[in-house]
Design a protein around this motif. Structure first.
Motif, PDB file in Angstrom:
ATOM      1  N   ILE A  94       0.855  -1.188   0.000  1.00 47.20           N
ATOM      2  CA  ILE A  94       0.000   0.000   0.000  1.00 47.20           C
ATOM      3  C   ILE A  94       0.890   1.236   0.000  1.00 47.20           C
ATOM      4  O   ILE A  94       1.782   1.367   0.831  1.00 47.20           O
ATOM      5  N   SER A  95       0.662   2.099  -0.958  1.00 41.44           N
ATOM      6  CA  SER A  95       1.365   3.382  -1.026  1.00 41.44           C
ATOM      7  C   SER A  95       0.321   4.494  -0.992  1.00 41.44           C
ATOM      8  O   SER A  95      -0.866   4.240  -1.150  1.00 41.44           O
ATOM      9  N   TRP A  96       0.806   5.705  -0.821  1.00 36.97           N
ATOM     10  CA  TRP A  96      -0.092   6.855  -0.747  1.00 36.97           C
ATOM     11  C   TRP A  96       0.343   7.920  -1.736  1.00 36.97           C
ATOM     12  O   TRP A  96       1.524   8.217  -1.855  1.00 36.97           O
ATOM     13  N   ILE A  97      -0.618   8.479  -2.440  1.00 38.03           N
ATOM     14  CA  ILE A  97      -0.386   9.639  -3.291  1.00 38.03           C
ATOM     15  C   ILE A  97      -0.814  10.848  -2.466  1.00 38.03           C
ATOM     16  O   ILE A  97      -1.958  10.923  -2.006  1.00 38.03           O
ATOM     17  N   MET A  98       0.114  11.750  -2.272  1.00 38.86           N
ATOM     18  CA  MET A  98      -0.108  12.856  -1.357  1.00 38.86           C
ATOM     19  C   MET A  98      -0.985  13.948  -1.956  1.00 38.86           C
ATOM     20  O   MET A  98      -0.812  14.342  -3.099  1.00 38.86           O
ATOM     21  N   GLY A  99      -1.909  14.383  -1.134  1.00 40.55           N
ATOM     22  CA  GLY A  99      -2.732  15.544  -1.445  1.00 40.55           C
ATOM     23  C   GLY A  99      -2.500  16.574  -0.356  1.00 40.55           C
ATOM     24  O   GLY A  99      -1.544  17.342  -0.400  1.00 40.55           O
ATOM     25  N   THR A 100      -3.330  16.503   0.679  1.00 35.13           N
ATOM     26  CA  THR A 100      -3.226  17.450   1.786  1.00 35.13           C
ATOM     27  C   THR A 100      -2.227  17.028   2.857  1.00 35.13           C
ATOM     28  O   THR A 100      -1.917  17.803   3.752  1.00 35.13           O
ATOM     29  N   GLY A 101      -1.752  15.797   2.794  1.00 33.85           N
ATOM     30  CA  GLY A 101      -0.784  15.321   3.781  1.00 33.85           C
ATOM     31  C   GLY A 101      -1.416  14.857   5.075  1.00 33.85           C
ATOM     32  O   GLY A 101      -0.781  14.896   6.118  1.00 33.85           O
ATOM     33  N   SER A 102      -2.649  14.368   5.013  1.00 35.17           N
ATOM     34  CA  SER A 102      -3.338  13.935   6.229  1.00 35.17           C
ATOM     35  C   SER A 102      -3.034  12.486   6.604  1.00 35.17           C
ATOM     36  O   SER A 102      -3.595  11.971   7.562  1.00 35.17           O
ATOM     37  N   MET A 103      -2.137  11.841   5.852  1.00 34.18           N
ATOM     38  CA  MET A 103      -1.768  10.479   6.213  1.00 34.18           C
ATOM     39  C   MET A 103      -0.700  10.487   7.307  1.00 34.18           C
ATOM     40  O   MET A 103      -0.072  11.516   7.554  1.00 34.18           O
ATOM     41  N   ASP A 104      -0.521   9.369   7.967  1.00 31.12           N
ATOM     42  CA  ASP A 104       0.415   9.263   9.085  1.00 31.12           C
ATOM     43  C   ASP A 104       1.859   9.352   8.578  1.00 31.12           C
ATOM     44  O   ASP A 104       2.263   8.614   7.684  1.00 31.12           O
ATOM     45  N   PHE A 105       2.635  10.274   9.146  1.00 29.24           N
ATOM     46  CA  PHE A 105       4.014  10.501   8.725  1.00 29.24           C
ATOM     47  C   PHE A 105       4.865   9.250   8.910  1.00 29.24           C
ATOM     48  O   PHE A 105       5.689   8.927   8.056  1.00 29.24           O
ATOM     49  N   TRP A 106       4.674   8.536  10.009  1.00 28.48           N
ATOM     50  CA  TRP A 106       5.555   7.423  10.354  1.00 28.48           C
ATOM     51  C   TRP A 106       5.088   6.073   9.840  1.00 28.48           C
ATOM     52  O   TRP A 106       5.907   5.223   9.505  1.00 28.48           O
ATOM     53  N   HIS A 107       3.789   5.830   9.775  1.00 25.25           N
ATOM     54  CA  HIS A 107       3.284   4.490   9.483  1.00 25.25           C
ATOM     55  C   HIS A 107       2.768   4.279   8.071  1.00 25.25           C
ATOM     56  O   HIS A 107       2.675   3.137   7.624  1.00 25.25           O
ATOM     57  N   ASP A 108       2.404   5.333   7.368  1.00 24.16           N
ATOM     58  CA  ASP A 108       1.907   5.180   6.000  1.00 24.16           C
ATOM     59  C   ASP A 108       3.054   5.337   5.012  1.00 24.16           C
ATOM     60  O   ASP A 108       3.939   6.172   5.190  1.00 24.16           O
ATOM     61  N   ASN A 109       3.031   4.533   3.969  1.00 20.32           N
ATOM     62  CA  ASN A 109       4.098   4.505   2.975  1.00 20.32           C
ATOM     63  C   ASN A 109       3.888   5.601   1.930  1.00 20.32           C
ATOM     64  O   ASN A 109       3.552   5.336   0.787  1.00 20.32           O
ATOM     65  N   TRP A 110       4.098   6.832   2.304  1.00 18.15           N
ATOM     66  CA  TRP A 110       3.877   7.964   1.398  1.00 18.15           C
ATOM     67  C   TRP A 110       5.136   8.327   0.605  1.00 18.15           C
ATOM     68  O   TRP A 110       5.058   9.062  -0.371  1.00 18.15           O
ATOM     69  N   LEU A 111       6.299   7.821   1.007  1.00 20.67           N
ATOM     70  CA  LEU A 111       7.539   8.042   0.240  1.00 20.67           C
ATOM     71  C   LEU A 111       7.765   6.945  -0.801  1.00 20.67           C
ATOM     72  O   LEU A 111       8.688   7.020  -1.595  1.00 20.67           O
ATOM     73  N   CYS A 112       6.943   5.904  -0.757  1.00 16.46           N
ATOM     74  CA  CYS A 112       7.076   4.725  -1.630  1.00 16.46           C
ATOM     75  C   CYS A 112       8.378   3.968  -1.384  1.00 16.46           C
ATOM     76  O   CYS A 112       8.880   3.281  -2.270  1.00 16.46           O
ATOM     77  N   THR A 113       8.926   4.089  -0.185  1.00 10.33           N
ATOM     78  CA  THR A 113      10.121   3.337   0.196  1.00 10.33           C
ATOM     79  C   THR A 113       9.864   2.534   1.463  1.00 10.33           C
ATOM     80  O   THR A 113      10.792   2.011   2.068  1.00 10.33           O
ATOM     81  N   GLY A 114       8.606   2.455   1.885  1.00  7.60           N
ATOM     82  CA  GLY A 114       8.240   1.783   3.124  1.00  7.60           C
ATOM     83  C   GLY A 114       7.934   2.800   4.213  1.00  7.60           C
ATOM     84  O   GLY A 114       8.259   3.981   4.092  1.00  7.60           O
TER      85      GLY A 114
END
Length: 181
Positions: A94-114
């Motif tokens: 599971i990865s995240w495409i950033m919009g407003t940045g409301s996903m969890d900084f530490w636990h969500d894979n928003w950098l696509c590196t884990g």
């Protein structure tokens, strides 16, 4: 062949049946793998938080913590334990495409590196947007909580803005949607 008791059966192991035809099997799907695939699909649906069922599970089992930190112990329901058993497998994809940045900084894979929580020893709960000031990354804050190499990786990503909602995507498909097939 047969005996006076009737026809003989030639038994083959289930794991051999589940091999592809090219590998000597008949291409039957392993029921355990199908069960795991549907369990991952349930985790995907839960993480999307777009149903009453998902909202209920989050309220009952997560109680203010990220789903990856929720207890999946024996005192929990069989459904929740099933979800927790595949959580790590599902979250890897599971990865995240950033919009407003409301996903969890530490636990969500928003950098696509884990998830970043695996790359540091101590962290506090933060959203990605907590590290942004005046539409730019707060470099000082990033360097307080991350190693310089990781902070540089973060700063290579455009900071969140008001360009729409954050979007969860399945990294194993072209369109980002989850599929079992």
């Amino acid at each position: 062949g047969s005996t006076n008791l009737g026809p003989k059966f030639h038994w083959i192991s289930w794991s051999d049946l589940c091999r592809s035809q090219g590998e000597g099997g008949i291409g039957v799907r392993s029921i355990a793998k199908v069960f795991d695939a549907f369990s991952v699909k349930l985790w995907w649906k839960f993480r999307q938080q777009q149903s009453l069922w998902a909202t209920f599970l989050a309220a009952k089992y997560c109680k203010g913590v990220h789903p990856c930190l929720a207890d999946g112990g024996l005192s929990q329901s069989a459904m929740w334990r099933r979800l927790c058993s595949v959580q790590h497998l599902a979250e890897e994809h599971i990865s995240w495409i950033m919009g407003t940045g409301s996903m969890d900084f530490w636990h969500d894979n928003w950098l696509c590196t884990g998830a970043l929580c695996h790359r540091v020893e101590i962290f506090h709960e933060h959203l990605v947007s907590d590290f942004v000031s005046q539409a730019r990354w707060n470099v000082g804050l990033l360097h307080q909580v991350l190693e310089p190499v990781v902070a540089m990786q973060v700063m290579e990503v455009p900071p969140p803005s008001s360009r729409g909602s954050d979007r969860m995507v399945w990294a194993l498909t072209q369109d980002g949607g989850f599929s079992i097939s």
